[in-house]
Design a protein around this motif. Sequence first.
Motif, PDB file in Angstrom:
ATOM      1  N   LEU A 302      -7.465  -7.801 -23.763  1.00 20.72           N
ATOM      2  CA  LEU A 302      -8.799  -7.603 -24.285  1.00 20.72           C
ATOM      3  C   LEU A 302      -9.598  -8.861 -24.372  1.00 20.72           C
ATOM      4  CD1 LEU A 302      -7.649  -5.592 -27.584  1.00 20.72           C
ATOM      5  CD2 LEU A 302      -9.347  -4.590 -25.607  1.00 20.72           C
ATOM      6  N   ARG A 303      -8.955  -9.951 -24.192  1.00 20.31           N
ATOM      7  CA  ARG A 303      -9.602 -11.341 -23.990  1.00 20.31           C
ATOM      8  C   ARG A 303     -10.028 -11.504 -22.698  1.00 20.31           C
ATOM      9  NH1 ARG A 303      -9.460 -15.832 -21.794  1.00 20.31           N
ATOM     10  NH2 ARG A 303      -7.678 -15.412 -20.567  1.00 20.31           N
ATOM     11  N   ALA A 304      -9.252 -11.244 -21.455  1.00 22.02           N
ATOM     12  CA  ALA A 304      -9.424 -11.638 -20.209  1.00 22.02           C
ATOM     13  C   ALA A 304     -10.590 -10.651 -19.776  1.00 22.02           C
ATOM     14  CB  ALA A 304      -8.269 -11.519 -19.237  1.00 22.02           C
ATOM     15  N   VAL A 339     -17.708 -15.598 -24.054  1.00 22.11           N
ATOM     16  CA  VAL A 339     -16.992 -16.197 -25.684  1.00 22.11           C
ATOM     17  C   VAL A 339     -15.651 -16.024 -25.143  1.00 22.11           C
ATOM     18  CG1 VAL A 339     -16.815 -16.087 -28.009  1.00 22.11           C
ATOM     19  CG2 VAL A 339     -19.041 -15.622 -27.142  1.00 22.11           C
ATOM     20  N   GLN A 340     -15.256 -14.936 -24.906  1.00 22.45           N
ATOM     21  CA  GLN A 340     -13.687 -15.057 -24.701  1.00 22.45           C
ATOM     22  C   GLN A 340     -13.149 -15.799 -23.465  1.00 22.45           C
ATOM     23  OE1 GLN A 340     -11.927 -11.526 -26.956  1.00 22.45           O
ATOM     24  NE2 GLN A 340     -13.097 -10.479 -25.430  1.00 22.45           N
ATOM     25  N   ASP A 347      -7.266 -22.380 -23.668  1.00 27.38           N
ATOM     26  CA  ASP A 347      -6.773 -23.158 -22.536  1.00 27.38           C
ATOM     27  C   ASP A 347      -6.810 -22.370 -21.161  1.00 27.38           C
ATOM     28  OD1 ASP A 347      -6.219 -25.793 -22.444  1.00 27.38           O
ATOM     29  OD2 ASP A 347      -4.146 -25.305 -22.694  1.00 27.38           O
ATOM     30  N   GLU A 348      -7.219 -22.821 -20.114  1.00 27.73           N
ATOM     31  CA  GLU A 348      -7.267 -22.155 -18.944  1.00 27.73           C
ATOM     32  C   GLU A 348      -7.650 -20.690 -18.954  1.00 27.73           C
ATOM     33  OE1 GLU A 348      -4.638 -23.463 -15.632  1.00 27.73           O
ATOM     34  OE2 GLU A 348      -3.292 -23.988 -17.703  1.00 27.73           O
ATOM     35  N   PRO A 349      -8.843 -20.594 -19.599  1.00 31.80           N
ATOM     36  CA  PRO A 349      -9.354 -19.115 -19.716  1.00 31.80           C
ATOM     37  C   PRO A 349      -9.242 -17.957 -18.525  1.00 31.80           C
ATOM     38  CG  PRO A 349     -11.204 -20.578 -19.773  1.00 31.80           C
ATOM     39  CD  PRO A 349      -9.962 -21.235 -19.819  1.00 31.80           C
ATOM     40  N   ARG A 356      -0.044 -16.883 -24.509  1.00 29.81           N
ATOM     41  CA  ARG A 356      -0.998 -17.633 -25.392  1.00 29.81           C
ATOM     42  C   ARG A 356      -0.866 -16.855 -26.629  1.00 29.81           C
ATOM     43  NH1 ARG A 356      -5.512 -19.108 -22.546  1.00 29.81           N
ATOM     44  NH2 ARG A 356      -5.430 -17.660 -20.692  1.00 29.81           N
ATOM     45  N   PHE A 357      -0.638 -15.609 -26.453  1.00 28.90           N
ATOM     46  CA  PHE A 357      -0.752 -14.964 -28.033  1.00 28.90           C
ATOM     47  C   PHE A 357       0.504 -14.899 -28.678  1.00 28.90           C
ATOM     48  CE2 PHE A 357      -4.672 -13.654 -26.028  1.00 28.90           C
ATOM     49  CZ  PHE A 357      -5.389 -14.152 -27.207  1.00 28.90           C
ATOM     50  N   LEU A 358       1.797 -15.402 -27.923  1.00 32.41           N
ATOM     51  CA  LEU A 358       2.979 -15.564 -28.707  1.00 32.41           C
ATOM     52  C   LEU A 358       3.179 -16.696 -29.576  1.00 32.41           C
ATOM     53  CD1 LEU A 358       5.426 -14.614 -25.598  1.00 32.41           C
ATOM     54  CD2 LEU A 358       4.758 -13.210 -27.558  1.00 32.41           C
ATOM     55  N   GLY A 359       3.913 -16.524 -30.652  1.00 35.74           N
ATOM     56  CA  GLY A 359       4.275 -17.457 -31.628  1.00 35.74           C
ATOM     57  C   GLY A 359       3.030 -17.919 -32.577  1.00 35.74           C
TER      58      GLY A 359
END
Length: 439
Positions: A302-304, A339-340, A347-349, A356-359
Amino acid sequence: MPLQTVQMVRDPLRFIGRCEERFGPIFRVRLLGYPNYVYVTDPSLARQVYATDRTVGRAGVVRRDFLEPLVGENSLLCLEGEAWLRQRKLLGPAFHRRNVDGYEEEIRWISRTALRSWDISGPFSLRPRFQEITLEVILQLVLGVRDSKRKHHLRQLLPALIDAGSSPLLWAVPARAWTVLNASKLARRLPHPLRKFLSLRDQVDRLIYAEIADRRRDPDMDGTDVLSLLIAGRDEDGAAMSDLELRDELLTLLEAGHETTATALAWCFERLVRTPDSLARLEDDLATGGQAYLEAVVKESLRARSVVFDTPRLLEGPIELGGYTVPAGWHVAPALALVQNSRSGFDEPQEFRPERFLGGDSPVDGWIPFGGGKRHCVGSHLALLELRVIIEETLKRFEFKAVDAAPEAIRPVHVTLVPGNEARVRARLRAVASLPASV
Ligand code: HEM
């Protein structure tokens, strides 16, 4: 101004991407027939735009011109102020996570039934197939239609209505003229796309009003579908929703929730088949019953690849934004894709990296696929659940490969951004042992 308009119509994302390169994270574009439009492409500026929902920003009036003919004047999408708040409160319980989580098994069932009928003998596009599944979800879980004949008709008519409703010819009709067209026989003499739209809308309205009448006559006290909850709902004065309000909200939910979710699913697979390591990790995780990586994949996808192009607000008063004063009467809009994909948010979009969404320290600033402020997407929990369940069921049944190694182009369709080839893939039935069987 005409040149900017041509560039915007031809390839809006490329055009505003170029503007960003040239002018930075806030810039104005001037389009023929539109008020001044200010785009922002940075998470903190987007947050400031969404904060105007509490002051001078208006989202509903911006959507009215092109959505009201389809969804009606009582639609949550188009309303403002107290009337909007009343509808939003009435819809709230149905879309609360507690209620939505209860839909999981039904979504699984709908997906499995549809997936069993997929023809995978040659390359095929995923988006239309996912549209069928998300339409079924709306018919069963939102409208709660049980009568199979009525469901069959709606299945045929609703996609055609949405399609006809997105004709640019409709937007050319001034808002006030619709009141006349809605009530008069003049409509029959209109050019074909308008006539077709009005005829489809009448047919759908008849079916929806019949469904509402049946359910009022014979209410399903245990019904968890959205229509049952809306019929039972009362506002602060104890008043129920009228038939017209129910009709408008049902079409709103269909318009806002059907193609968006199917497009998000299509993008997710478009990305996954081009990042085999992520796909393999997801398959491994699902095989051992894990859900964490699936959630990260959904968020990253959904971000990319933003499904919605922008989320404009019309300003009723001036605001300070990024060092400028933006006057009343102008539009301000976070451009979601930019924006996303901004370096200040991620980082490195450009990389598709669900990790990047883990943790615990997952980035959230700048993750705005569902917009923000008071007008953020009311269906976000349902959409996220649908995405998780449908992706899981699809991967349980099939293995996928890209047809073409190059990423699919981002194609604007109405206010959304869809994969240029509708997520074209090859698939084969998965060997039963590798993931828990889906049937
Ligand atoms: C992946 C799927 C979806 C995406 C990407 C998405 C995205 C959005 C966005 C960006 C907005 C505008 C927010 C703003 O202006 O700040 C919105 C509004 C809305 N969405 Fe969604 N949406 C999705 C699915 C759904 C579903 C499943 C439903 C309901 C069935 C739904 C119902 C609505 C409604 C009613 C609004 C208007 C809210 C208001 O103005 O108060 N959406 N959505």
